[in-house]
Enzyme design. Structure first.
Site, mmCIF file in Angstrom:
data_model
loop_
_atom_site.group_PDB
_atom_site.id
_atom_site.type_symbol
_atom_site.label_atom_id
_atom_site.label_comp_id
_atom_site.label_asym_id
_atom_site.label_seq_id
_atom_site.Cartn_x
_atom_site.Cartn_y
_atom_site.Cartn_z
ATOM 1 N N SER A 48 -13.428 -21.249 -0.820
ATOM 2 C CA SER A 48 -12.583 -20.377 -0.067
ATOM 3 C C SER A 48 -12.748 -20.368 1.446
ATOM 4 C CB SER A 48 -13.135 -19.149 -0.439
ATOM 5 O OG SER A 48 -12.727 -18.043 0.061
ATOM 6 N N TYR B 56 -20.482 -13.398 -2.439
ATOM 7 C CA TYR B 56 -19.225 -14.223 -2.610
ATOM 8 C C TYR B 56 -19.130 -15.339 -1.630
ATOM 9 C CZ TYR B 56 -14.566 -15.854 -3.253
ATOM 10 O OH TYR B 56 -13.254 -16.434 -3.802
HETATM 11 P P1 NAD Z 1 -8.731 -15.291 -11.538
HETATM 12 O O1 NAD Z 1 -9.141 -14.223 -11.730
HETATM 13 O O2 NAD Z 1 -7.063 -15.689 -11.842
HETATM 14 O O3 NAD Z 1 -9.316 -16.756 -11.661
HETATM 15 C C1 NAD Z 1 -10.810 -16.463 -11.904
HETATM 16 C C2 NAD Z 1 -11.245 -16.776 -13.196
HETATM 17 O O4 NAD Z 1 -12.465 -17.101 -13.280
HETATM 18 C C3 NAD Z 1 -10.835 -15.618 -14.447
HETATM 19 O O5 NAD Z 1 -9.421 -16.122 -14.848
HETATM 20 C C4 NAD Z 1 -11.894 -16.407 -15.475
HETATM 21 O O6 NAD Z 1 -11.411 -16.939 -16.653
HETATM 22 C C5 NAD Z 1 -13.057 -16.886 -14.696
HETATM 23 N N1 NAD Z 1 -14.275 -16.348 -14.772
HETATM 24 C C6 NAD Z 1 -14.740 -15.745 -14.110
HETATM 25 N N2 NAD Z 1 -16.134 -15.238 -14.708
HETATM 26 C C7 NAD Z 1 -16.513 -15.862 -15.534
HETATM 27 C C8 NAD Z 1 -17.459 -16.293 -16.430
HETATM 28 N N3 NAD Z 1 -18.700 -15.382 -16.344
HETATM 29 N N4 NAD Z 1 -17.233 -17.165 -17.585
HETATM 30 C C9 NAD Z 1 -16.107 -17.901 -17.759
HETATM 31 N N5 NAD Z 1 -14.999 -17.696 -16.856
HETATM 32 C C10 NAD Z 1 -15.073 -16.913 -15.828
HETATM 33 O O7 NAD Z 1 -8.364 -15.474 -9.641
HETATM 34 P P2 NAD Z 1 -8.227 -16.515 -8.913
HETATM 35 O O8 NAD Z 1 -7.931 -15.901 -7.483
HETATM 36 O O9 NAD Z 1 -7.188 -17.574 -9.433
HETATM 37 O O10 NAD Z 1 -9.662 -17.372 -8.706
HETATM 38 C C11 NAD Z 1 -9.782 -18.801 -8.954
HETATM 39 C C12 NAD Z 1 -10.726 -19.430 -7.717
HETATM 40 O O11 NAD Z 1 -10.141 -19.152 -6.621
HETATM 41 C C13 NAD Z 1 -12.087 -18.393 -7.819
HETATM 42 O O12 NAD Z 1 -13.238 -19.511 -7.625
HETATM 43 C C14 NAD Z 1 -12.118 -17.743 -6.391
HETATM 44 O O13 NAD Z 1 -13.151 -17.574 -6.044
HETATM 45 C C15 NAD Z 1 -10.932 -18.616 -5.770
HETATM 46 N N6 NAD Z 1 -10.427 -18.136 -4.681
HETATM 47 C C16 NAD Z 1 -9.379 -17.208 -4.670
HETATM 48 C C17 NAD Z 1 -8.793 -16.609 -3.545
HETATM 49 C C18 NAD Z 1 -7.729 -15.615 -3.835
HETATM 50 O O14 NAD Z 1 -7.271 -14.967 -2.723
HETATM 51 N N7 NAD Z 1 -7.341 -15.126 -4.805
HETATM 52 C C19 NAD Z 1 -9.165 -16.948 -2.372
HETATM 53 C C20 NAD Z 1 -9.946 -17.869 -2.166
HETATM 54 C C21 NAD Z 1 -10.921 -18.515 -3.401
#
Ligand code: NAD
Ligand code: MG
Length: 297
Positions: free
Chosen positions: A189, A202
């Site tokens: 991130s 985080y």
């Molecule tokens: P999202 O909520 O769609 O995806 C995160 C997924 O993590 C969930 O769908 C869930 O299935 C899984 N998860 C969480 N806890 C879990 C557990 N205990 N066991 C199994 N699965 C679990 O959101 P996203 O934003 O697409 O997140 C995907 C990645 O992107 C993450 O690592 C997040 O930190 C990273 N990220 C997101 C952003 C943003 O702005 N959305 C920015 C930087 C990084």
């Protein structure tokens, strides 16, 4: 100009803030988001870049992981997705989309905070896909907390278990299955480099992911396995509206990026495709950023 070309030029017209308040309990569902995110369902077009490959994507039910799952299937890969049992309805939509491409889709619900489950996730993916050559460690937990005084050990532990320990456990279980030419891609991130005050736990995990990526790339280089990370800026996913940010911030989400809006998951999936493809066979140990123009990396 084809309809598809017109559509792709129009992506600058993706939704801009303000957005409605929309609190959900973590992990949240993509199906409940307003406006609906674009995961590439109608927009992503493949060109055989991952033909016959076998990929496991954690958090593949929604958000960035869903967009990667759709893109990989359309590039010709068979795809297994990990997710939490309460996300079954989102996951079922992804499974249908993968199958619609004529590819094998494997659904693997369970909680990656358990090492036992992480081992089973990998062994089930390997046995049901008939091998594994792309691993995308993408699942993540983000719960904002205003102060170190109120951040509990339980919360700190859950964030580290989900984002750091699980990545270690899953990769450790997968590495002996991944052949030469395989790829590991981790989701870091911009928080790794530019942490927010309210994301103390985080942000540290995302910095760990960047360091893990660079160290592991050095270990696995001589085996011909590449290890890279993607560092997203603000992307429109359930992570943010399910406690990842206060609702006041969700309403303005992405508004301070130079492009004036959050990214849509479909806009970052091409980075994961390129890093998985053997076209980038000399790229390892890198963190690729997509942050809407802020220029974090
Ligand atoms: P999202 O909520 O769609 O995806 C995160 C997924 O993590 C969930 O769908 C869930 O299935 C899984 N998860 C969480 N806890 C879990 C557990 N205990 N066991 C199994 N699965 C679990 O959101 P996203 O934003 O697409 O997140 C995907 C990645 O992107 C993450 O690592 C997040 O930190 C990273 N990220 C997101 C952003 C943003 O702005 N959305 C920015 C930087 C990084
Ligand atoms: Mg989800």
């Amino acid at each position: 100009m084809s309809e598809q070309t017109k559509k792709s030029l129009l992506t600058v017209d993706y939704p801009t803030p303000p957005f409605p308040e929309q609190p959900q309990q973590a992990p949240g569902l993509a199906s409940k988001m307003i406006p609906q995110p674009d995961h590439g369902e109608k927009t992503y077009r493949g060109s055989g870049r991952l033909q016959g490959r076998k990929a496991l994507i954690t958090g593949g039910d929604s958000g960035i992981g869903r967009a990667v799952a759709i893109a990989y299937a359309r590039e010709g890969a068979d795809v297994a997705i990990g997710y939490l049992p309460e996300e079954e309805s989102d996951a079922a939509e992804v499974i249908k989309l993968i199958e619609a491409e004529g590819r094998k889709a494997v659904a693997l619900p369970g909680d990656i905070r358990s090492e036992e489950f992480c081992k089973k996730l990998v062994s089930d993916a390997v046995s049901q896909l008939g091998g594994l050559d792309i691993l995308v460690n993408n699942a993540g937990r983000q719960q904002y907390n205003e102060s170190i005084r109120t951040l509990s050990t339980e919360d700190f532990d859950a964030t580290f278990k989900t984002n750091v320990y699980a990545m270690f456990w899953i990769t450790k279980a997968a590495v002996d299955h991944i052949p030469r030419g395989g790829a590991i891609i981790n989701t870091s991130s911009v928080q790794a480099y530019s942490p927010s005050a309210i994301l103390l736990d985080y942000a540290q995990t995302k910095a760990s992911i960047a360091a893990f990526t660079k160290a592991l790339a050095q270990q696995l280089g001589e085996e011909g396995i590449r290890v890279n990370a993607v560092a997203p800026g603000p992307y429109w996913t359930p992570l943010q509206s399910s406690g990842g940010q206060p609702q006041e911030k969700v309403k303005q989400f992405g508004g301070s990026a130079p492009l004036g809006r959050p990214g849509q998951p479909a806009e970052i999936a091409p980075l994961y495709v390129t890093l998985a493809s053997t076209e980038t066979s000399y790229t390892s140990g890198q963190v690729w950023c997509s942050d809407g123009g802020t220029g974090t990396l």
